[in-house]
Design a protein around this motif. Structure first.
Motif, PDB file in Angstrom:
ATOM      1  N   SER A 177       0.739  -1.159  -0.092  1.00 28.21           N
ATOM      2  CA  SER A 177      -0.034  -0.165   0.025  1.00 28.21           C
ATOM      3  C   SER A 177       0.948   1.316  -0.048  1.00 28.21           C
ATOM      4  N   GLY A 178       2.162   1.089  -0.241  1.00 27.64           N
ATOM      5  CA  GLY A 178       2.997   2.293  -0.344  1.00 27.64           C
ATOM      6  C   GLY A 178       3.716   2.803   0.839  1.00 27.64           C
ATOM      7  N   TRP A 179       3.749   1.974   1.998  1.00 27.95           N
ATOM      8  CA  TRP A 179       4.302   2.425   3.201  1.00 27.95           C
ATOM      9  C   TRP A 179       5.584   1.735   3.305  1.00 27.95           C
ATOM     10  N   ASP A 180       6.479   2.445   4.016  1.00 24.84           N
ATOM     11  CA  ASP A 180       7.939   1.924   4.350  1.00 24.84           C
ATOM     12  C   ASP A 180       7.690   1.470   5.906  1.00 24.84           C
ATOM     13  N   VAL A 181       8.019   0.198   6.239  1.00 22.13           N
ATOM     14  CA  VAL A 181       7.779  -0.259   7.630  1.00 22.13           C
ATOM     15  C   VAL A 181       8.986  -0.620   8.152  1.00 22.13           C
ATOM     16  N   ILE A 182       9.057   0.037   9.478  1.00 23.28           N
ATOM     17  CA  ILE A 182       9.879  -0.416  10.519  1.00 23.28           C
ATOM     18  C   ILE A 182       9.319  -1.497  11.433  1.00 23.28           C
ATOM     19  N   PRO A 183       9.921  -2.529  11.532  1.00 23.95           N
ATOM     20  CA  PRO A 183       9.478  -3.660  12.466  1.00 23.95           C
ATOM     21  C   PRO A 183      10.179  -3.748  13.647  1.00 23.95           C
ATOM     22  N   ALA A 184       9.184  -3.934  14.780  1.00 25.43           N
ATOM     23  CA  ALA A 184       9.779  -4.043  16.078  1.00 25.43           C
ATOM     24  C   ALA A 184       9.093  -5.128  16.768  1.00 25.43           C
ATOM     25  N   CYS A 185       9.707  -6.097  17.645  1.00 27.26           N
ATOM     26  CA  CYS A 185       9.117  -7.279  18.111  1.00 27.26           C
ATOM     27  C   CYS A 185       8.640  -7.051  19.397  1.00 27.26           C
ATOM     28  N   ASP A 186       8.511  -5.876  20.280  1.00 25.78           N
ATOM     29  CA  ASP A 186       7.790  -5.772  21.358  1.00 25.78           C
ATOM     30  C   ASP A 186       8.010  -4.118  21.908  1.00 25.78           C
ATOM     31  N   GLY A 187       7.514  -3.870  22.932  1.00 33.14           N
ATOM     32  CA  GLY A 187       7.624  -2.517  23.213  1.00 33.14           C
ATOM     33  C   GLY A 187       9.033  -1.865  23.406  1.00 33.14           C
ATOM     34  N   MET A 188       9.807  -2.456  24.196  1.00 32.81           N
ATOM     35  CA  MET A 188      10.998  -2.081  24.331  1.00 32.81           C
ATOM     36  C   MET A 188      11.669  -1.944  23.022  1.00 32.81           C
ATOM     37  N   ASP A 189      11.740  -3.008  22.097  1.00 29.40           N
ATOM     38  CA  ASP A 189      12.140  -2.681  20.716  1.00 29.40           C
ATOM     39  C   ASP A 189      11.637  -1.507  20.174  1.00 29.40           C
ATOM     40  N   ALA A 190      10.380  -1.158  20.233  1.00 30.46           N
ATOM     41  CA  ALA A 190       9.774  -0.214  19.719  1.00 30.46           C
ATOM     42  C   ALA A 190      10.487   1.067  20.074  1.00 30.46           C
ATOM     43  N   LEU A 191      10.651   1.313  21.372  1.00 30.27           N
ATOM     44  CA  LEU A 191      11.145   2.501  21.892  1.00 30.27           C
ATOM     45  C   LEU A 191      12.487   2.983  21.331  1.00 30.27           C
ATOM     46  N   GLU A 192      13.406   1.762  21.392  1.00 28.69           N
ATOM     47  CA  GLU A 192      14.727   1.771  20.981  1.00 28.69           C
ATOM     48  C   GLU A 192      14.559   2.585  19.327  1.00 28.69           C
ATOM     49  N   LYS A 193      13.569   1.861  18.378  1.00 32.45           N
ATOM     50  CA  LYS A 193      13.642   2.166  16.942  1.00 32.45           C
ATOM     51  C   LYS A 193      13.002   3.560  16.986  1.00 32.45           C
ATOM     52  N   LEU A 194      12.355   4.097  17.859  1.00 27.81           N
ATOM     53  CA  LEU A 194      11.981   5.571  17.974  1.00 27.81           C
ATOM     54  C   LEU A 194      12.935   6.461  17.955  1.00 27.81           C
ATOM     55  N   GLN A 195      14.290   6.050  18.715  1.00 27.24           N
ATOM     56  CA  GLN A 195      15.321   6.952  19.055  1.00 27.24           C
ATOM     57  C   GLN A 195      15.746   7.267  17.541  1.00 27.24           C
ATOM     58  N   GLY A 196      15.919   6.388  16.815  1.00 24.30           N
ATOM     59  CA  GLY A 196      16.590   6.755  15.311  1.00 24.30           C
ATOM     60  C   GLY A 196      15.491   6.979  14.184  1.00 24.30           C
ATOM     61  N   SER A 197      14.427   7.350  14.367  1.00 24.35           N
ATOM     62  CA  SER A 197      13.287   7.492  13.586  1.00 24.35           C
ATOM     63  C   SER A 197      12.145   8.409  13.944  1.00 24.35           C
ATOM     64  N   CYS A 198      11.605   8.908  12.983  1.00 29.75           N
ATOM     65  CA  CYS A 198      10.232   9.511  13.358  1.00 29.75           C
ATOM     66  C   CYS A 198       9.232   9.064  12.351  1.00 29.75           C
ATOM     67  N   PRO A 199       8.694   7.998  12.611  1.00 29.91           N
ATOM     68  CA  PRO A 199       7.388   7.538  11.949  1.00 29.91           C
ATOM     69  C   PRO A 199       6.358   8.322  11.929  1.00 29.91           C
ATOM     70  N   ASP A 200       5.303   7.977  10.824  1.00 30.73           N
ATOM     71  CA  ASP A 200       4.301   8.946  10.568  1.00 30.73           C
ATOM     72  C   ASP A 200       3.411   8.341  11.657  1.00 30.73           C
ATOM     73  N   VAL A 201       3.297   7.051  11.937  1.00 26.47           N
ATOM     74  CA  VAL A 201       2.131   6.413  12.663  1.00 26.47           C
ATOM     75  C   VAL A 201       2.916   4.917  13.445  1.00 26.47           C
ATOM     76  N   VAL A 202       2.176   4.720  14.558  1.00 26.33           N
ATOM     77  CA  VAL A 202       2.820   3.537  15.198  1.00 26.33           C
ATOM     78  C   VAL A 202       1.519   2.508  15.303  1.00 26.33           C
ATOM     79  N   LEU A 203       1.890   1.138  14.955  1.00 23.53           N
ATOM     80  CA  LEU A 203       0.844   0.207  14.996  1.00 23.53           C
ATOM     81  C   LEU A 203       1.269  -0.571  16.319  1.00 23.53           C
ATOM     82  N   LEU A 204       0.668  -0.643  17.429  1.00 23.44           N
ATOM     83  CA  LEU A 204       1.132  -1.509  18.352  1.00 23.44           C
ATOM     84  C   LEU A 204       0.235  -2.387  18.886  1.00 23.44           C
ATOM     85  N   ASP A 205       0.823  -3.681  19.053  1.00 28.64           N
ATOM     86  CA  ASP A 205       0.199  -4.791  19.668  1.00 28.64           C
ATOM     87  C   ASP A 205       0.046  -4.452  21.200  1.00 28.64           C
ATOM     88  N   VAL A 206      -1.007  -5.195  21.922  1.00 24.91           N
ATOM     89  CA  VAL A 206      -0.958  -4.957  23.115  1.00 24.91           C
ATOM     90  C   VAL A 206      -0.425  -5.825  23.828  1.00 24.91           C
TER      91      VAL A 206
END
Length: 241
Positions: A24-53
């Protein structure tokens, strides 16, 4: 290209969602859990976060609160991905996110939700104050205390605790940059740095594998990076499908 941070602990669902979003034209940054997501956010600024519970190490609710309390990431829209049985519980967490989509998701519904939360996020004001940074510090500190009182804190949560300490100290530093006279931040600063150094020393006493310098499988499968060892994503002794 538009970017989405996809946080999902299920490898199969993460790959499936990644493919759909890429098509659908999105560049995807994958993360396997919440801690991984917080680390990925330090080096990127995504337009949106899809977050499993429900995820190991750091669940979606706590990860969302940390994202929204951080002045640097507060305006990145968050969409929870929830199972049907989680929809009642998600109402408590939704106040910190913009929306949620139920699993199994419908591609069109997901894409439409992404579009409107991004538009909504653009209209929200940014708050970069000493009070905001101090609230972010307190939230990190509270989570550190939860981990420190859990069984096997060093072996199972060592790296997470270090990362949270680092985020807490950064929040304190930002608080004092904006308000050097912030009394509570000044009182906490030296104590938190001392606790961080002390905990790091405790971790360095843990005997790590002499081959790869990793230690203890933190979820029974993946080994944790030892503070004194080299930094890489996974222990080379494990092959993840």
């Amino acid at each position: 290209m538009r970017t989405v941070l996809l946080v999902e602990d299920s490898h199969t669902q993460r790959e499936c969602l990644s493919q759909q979003l890429t098509w659908s034209g999105w560049d995807v940054i994958p993360a396997c859990d919440g801690m991984d997501a917080l680390e990925k956010l330090q080096g990127s600024c995504p337009d949106v976060v899809l977050l499993d519970v429900v995820m190991p190490r750091l669940d979606g609710y706590r990860a969302c609160r940390l994202i929204k309390s951080n002045p640097e990431t507060q305006n990145i829209p968050v969409i929870f991905l929830t199972g049907k049985e989680q929809n009642l519980a998600v109402y408590e967490g939704i106040k910190h996110a913009e929306a949620y989509v139920s699993k199994p998701w419908r591609s069109q519904e997901l894409l439409e939700t992404i579009k409107w939360v991004i538009v909504y996020a653009r209209s929200k004001p940014k708050v970069n104050s000493d009070a905001a940074w101090f609230r972010h510090f307190l939230l990190n500190l509270k989570l550190i205390e939860i981990y420190l009182h859990s069984p096997g804190k060093r072996e199972t949560h060592g790296l997470q605790i270090l990362r949270l300490y680092e985020a807490a100290m950064k929040a304190l530093d930002q608080t004092l940059v904006l308000n050097p006279r912030h009394l509570r931040a000044r009182r906490y600063r030296d104590g938190v740095r001392h606790q961080y150094q002390q905990f790091r020393q405790e971790l360095e006493q843990i005997h790590s594998c002499q081959l790869c310098y990793y230690y203890h499988g933190q979820d029974g499968i993946n080994c944790a990076v030892h503070p004194a060892g080299p930094v890489s994503k996974w222990c080379p002794d494990w092959k993840l499908d």
